[in-house]
Design an enzyme around this catalytic site. Structure first.
Site, PDB file in Angstrom:
ATOM      1  N   HIS A 155     -99.952 -29.619 -16.494  1.00  0.00           N
ATOM      2  CA  HIS A 155     -98.990 -29.190 -17.510  1.00  0.00           C
ATOM      3  C   HIS A 155     -97.743 -28.547 -16.904  1.00  0.00           C
ATOM      4  CE1 HIS A 155    -101.512 -29.840 -21.145  1.00  0.00           C
ATOM      5  NE2 HIS A 155    -102.449 -29.863 -20.215  1.00  0.00           N
ATOM      6  N   ASP A 359     -90.082 -25.451 -15.477  1.00  0.00           N
ATOM      7  CA  ASP A 359     -91.002 -25.575 -16.615  1.00  0.00           C
ATOM      8  C   ASP A 359     -91.526 -27.007 -16.661  1.00  0.00           C
ATOM      9  OD1 ASP A 359     -92.317 -24.669 -18.893  1.00  0.00           O
ATOM     10  OD2 ASP A 359     -90.521 -23.686 -19.665  1.00  0.00           O
TER      11      ASP A 359
HETATM   12  C1  GDG Z   1     -97.402 -24.787 -20.369  1.00  0.00           C
HETATM   13  C2  GDG Z   1     -96.239 -25.230 -19.437  1.00  0.00           C
HETATM   14  C3  GDG Z   1     -95.727 -27.101 -21.013  1.00  0.00           C
HETATM   15  C4  GDG Z   1     -94.742 -18.596 -27.741  1.00  0.00           C
HETATM   16  N1  GDG Z   1     -94.626 -17.349 -28.258  1.00  0.00           N
HETATM   17  C5  GDG Z   1     -95.289 -17.342 -29.422  1.00  0.00           C
HETATM   18  C6  GDG Z   1     -95.831 -18.620 -29.613  1.00  0.00           C
HETATM   19  N2  GDG Z   1     -95.480 -19.367 -28.566  1.00  0.00           N
HETATM   20  C7  GDG Z   1     -95.820 -20.780 -28.431  1.00  0.00           C
HETATM   21  C8  GDG Z   1     -94.601 -21.665 -28.499  1.00  0.00           C
HETATM   22  C9  GDG Z   1     -95.104 -22.931 -27.799  1.00  0.00           C
HETATM   23  C10 GDG Z   1     -96.079 -22.358 -26.777  1.00  0.00           C
HETATM   24  O1  GDG Z   1     -96.414 -21.026 -27.183  1.00  0.00           O
HETATM   25  C11 GDG Z   1     -95.432 -22.260 -25.392  1.00  0.00           C
HETATM   26  O2  GDG Z   1     -95.370 -23.532 -24.852  1.00  0.00           O
HETATM   27  P1  GDG Z   1     -94.359 -23.887 -23.678  1.00  0.00           P
HETATM   28  O3  GDG Z   1     -94.426 -25.345 -23.453  1.00  0.00           O
HETATM   29  O4  GDG Z   1     -92.990 -23.459 -24.064  1.00  0.00           O
HETATM   30  O5  GDG Z   1     -94.774 -23.042 -22.402  1.00  0.00           O
HETATM   31  P2  GDG Z   1     -96.170 -22.602 -21.638  1.00  0.00           P
HETATM   32  O6  GDG Z   1     -96.947 -21.660 -22.430  1.00  0.00           O
HETATM   33  O7  GDG Z   1     -95.713 -22.106 -20.302  1.00  0.00           O
HETATM   34  O8  GDG Z   1     -96.995 -23.959 -21.471  1.00  0.00           O
HETATM   35  C12 GDG Z   1     -95.151 -25.919 -20.239  1.00  0.00           C
HETATM   36  C13 GDG Z   1     -96.955 -26.673 -21.823  1.00  0.00           C
HETATM   37  O9  GDG Z   1     -97.913 -26.008 -20.985  1.00  0.00           O
HETATM   38  C14 GDG Z   1     -97.653 -27.864 -22.471  1.00  0.00           C
HETATM   39  O10 GDG Z   1     -97.963 -28.852 -21.553  1.00  0.00           O
HETATM   40  O11 GDG Z   1     -94.734 -27.586 -21.904  1.00  0.00           O
HETATM   41  O12 GDG Z   1     -94.131 -26.372 -19.371  1.00  0.00           O
HETATM   42  O13 GDG Z   1     -95.721 -24.104 -18.716  1.00  0.00           O
HETATM   43  O14 GDG Z   1     -95.829 -23.730 -28.677  1.00  0.00           O
HETATM   44  O15 GDG Z   1     -94.194 -21.845 -29.829  1.00  0.00           O
HETATM   45  N3  GDG Z   1     -96.541 -18.963 -30.699  1.00  0.00           N
HETATM   46  C15 GDG Z   1     -96.750 -17.995 -31.634  1.00  0.00           C
HETATM   47  N4  GDG Z   1     -96.257 -16.731 -31.499  1.00  0.00           N
HETATM   48  C16 GDG Z   1     -95.528 -16.365 -30.416  1.00  0.00           C
HETATM   49  O16 GDG Z   1     -95.096 -15.206 -30.328  1.00  0.00           O
HETATM   50  N5  GDG Z   1     -97.452 -18.288 -32.733  1.00  0.00           N
END
Ligand code: GDG
Length: 468
Positions: A155, A359
């Site tokens: 990921h 990322d």
């Molecule tokens: C890893 C990789 C890759 C965040 N704050 C809150 C909240 N979130 C949710 C977001 C989003 C998720 O968490 C974060 O996803 P990301 O993709 O931005 O980043 P990582 O957590 O680092 O994920 C990344 C991912 O895996 C999938 O393969 O894209 O590159 O690092 O959905 O909305 N959700 C809620 N409250 C929050 O305060 N409910």
């Protein structure tokens, strides 16, 4: 698919129907295919059991948890996974904490997990392993005699060859990965870096069919950009924000950022760029606010405590220099916000600021686009270093190290005419829809099923264990 599907990920959902993102996607996949989902039990034990523990009652598939001791958690999870592999993959070799204890813990947990999986897996099952916690899992499973298809999805970014020098010599990424049939990565650039690693390996060869031959193994390496559940997010964002208190408190020019509080997400530079934008604006009656939601994560690791302090200081400084009696420029919320509220906040925001230094994909970029009103969309300002930038070419792309460029992009986004906003939104939304999460899991599983006909892994044992 002849056997059953077994998904392995570090975390396993505890709610009967998990909400949001990746866990929801895997839940939906397993609900359709049946099978087993294996992940770690969040409660630590003094002595971990040697068998997987059945948890919950789900329709169509089983959830099995593996137990960790405090030592496992400290060395495998906080240690090797999050203080060695995470920084290496996010180009932060300076934050790597090398420790033999971490290396041993990482290998031990992967080995124990493989032993437990062997008790439930049948020879023709298809095992799909997720993320950097389990790079050596296939090697361990092969050593125990598993001959079925094994897939891996990373990921986070695949590390550049130069950055791999920060890993200890026992971390043999190429050999670990070579025990899988299919290595799935987020972007084409990740695939290029993975091929670069194999090219540098003695005895690795790129075959005519695009696979890599490494010793007796043949591995396919392909990109499968992950996505979101677009319909669910569009739905959540289109509902009225029923808390009128929140709605009233939002400024007309709202800029939003949502990230786990992680040093890879580029938050300090984002705050600096917003501060710079406030200084440079000629019309001082203009009072935008940056709403930054950054829930805590991995707080036991010191680098995460440092970034928290840095952000608190920076938000205090930008506010101290710019705030007025009736205006707070930076609103920084260090806790989790409900997903449905988040979707509506995205829709209210004129600008989505997504500026990581590195990322894998960044799902927030996709969620921000999906949440927009097609008739009056906001603008996504997106780091070139996010995997999402490969597809979302019509976002305003920025260099997350360049404060001035980001501040200018912010000004441009806030002033962008409606027709340009609509055009950019339509292009990004087209990509978000084309690569939604169902498409991601379906294309991956199809490729894994087709990854090889038959192959013997019988000569694996001795070699696999030699360094364990
Ligand atoms: C890893 C990789 C890759 C965040 N704050 C809150 C909240 N979130 C949710 C977001 C989003 C998720 O968490 C974060 O996803 P990301 O993709 O931005 O980043 P990582 O957590 O680092 O994920 C990344 C991912 O895996 C999938 O393969 O894209 O590159 O690092 O959905 O909305 N959700 C809620 N409250 C929050 O305060 N409910």
């Amino acid at each position: 698919m002849s056997g059953q599907l077994i998904v392995v990920s570090n975390r396993i959902p505890t709610a009967a129907t998990p909400s949001g993102g990746l866990v929801y996607a895997l839940h939906e996949t397993l609900r359709k295919t049946g099978g087993i989902w294996i992940g770690s039990d969040p409660d630590l034990r003094p002595h971990a059991s040697k068998s997987l523990k059945e948890i919950g009652d789900q329709s169509n598939y089983r959830r099995l948890a593996f137990e960790l001791t405090q030592e496992d958690y400290d060395t495998f999870y906080l240690g090797f996974a999050n203080s060695v592999l995470w920084p290496v993959c996010h180009r932060r070799g300076d934050l790597v904490q090398i420790s033999r204890r971490y290396e041993k813990g990482y290998r031990r947990v992967n080995r124990h997990l493989a032993e437990q999986i062997m008790k439930v897996a049948e020879p023709d099952d298809l095992i799909w392993v997720h993320d950097y916690h389990f790079f050596p899992l296939a090697l361990e499973l092969r050593a125990l005699g598993f001959t079925g298809k094994l897939g891996f999805f990373l990921h986070i970014p695949f590390p550049a060859l130069g950055d791999l020098g920060a890993l200890p010599p026992t971390a043999d990424l190429a050999r670990w990965l070579a025990a899988f049939d299919l290595v799935g990565l987020q972007t084409r650039s990740d695939v290029a870096r993975c091929l670069e690693l194999f090219r540098s390996e003695f005895g690795a060869e790129l075959m005519n069919d695009g696979k890599i031959k490494y010793g007796e193994q043949r591995i396919a390496v392909r990109s499968f950009p992950i996505g979101i559940d677009v319909e669910a997010f569009v739905d959540a964002a289109s509902q009225e924000l029923d808390d009128t208190g929140i709605a009233r408190a939002l400024p007309r020019e709202l800029v939003i950022g949502v990230d786990r509080l992680d040093y890879s997400k580029g938050l300090p530079n984002r705050f600096r760029a917003f501060g710079r934008f406030l200084e440079m604006r000629t019309d001082k009656s203009r009072r935008p606010s940056l709403l930054q939601i950054a829930p805590p994560t991995r707080e036991e690791v010191s680098a995460y405590r440092d970034i928290r302090h840095e952000l608190e200081e920076l938000s205090g400084r930008v506010n101290g220099e710019n705030a007025d009696l009736d205006w707070t420029p930076v609103r920084y919320i260090h806790r989790n916000i409900d997903r449905n509220v988040l979707a509506k906040l995205f829709r209210k925001a004129r600008v989505g600021l997504v500026t990581p230094f590195a990322d894998g994909m960044n799902l927030v970029a996709k969620e921000y686009i999906a949440a927009q009103d097609p008739d009056d969309p906001g603008v996504l300002v997106l780091s070139r270093m996010a995997g999402a930038a490969e597809e979302m070419t019509q976002a305003l792309q920025v260099n997350p190290y360049d404060i001035e460029e980001m501040s200018e992009a912010l000004a441009r986004a806030l002033d962008m005419p409606l027709d340009e906003r609509k055009r950019r939104y339509a292009s990004c939304m087209e990509r978000v829809k084309a690569t939604d999460v169902a498409h991601w899991s379906e294309t991956y599983l199809k490729a894994l099923s087709a990854s090889r006909d038959k192959m013997s892994w019988s000569n694996f044992n001795a070699e696999a264990r030699s360094d364990a």
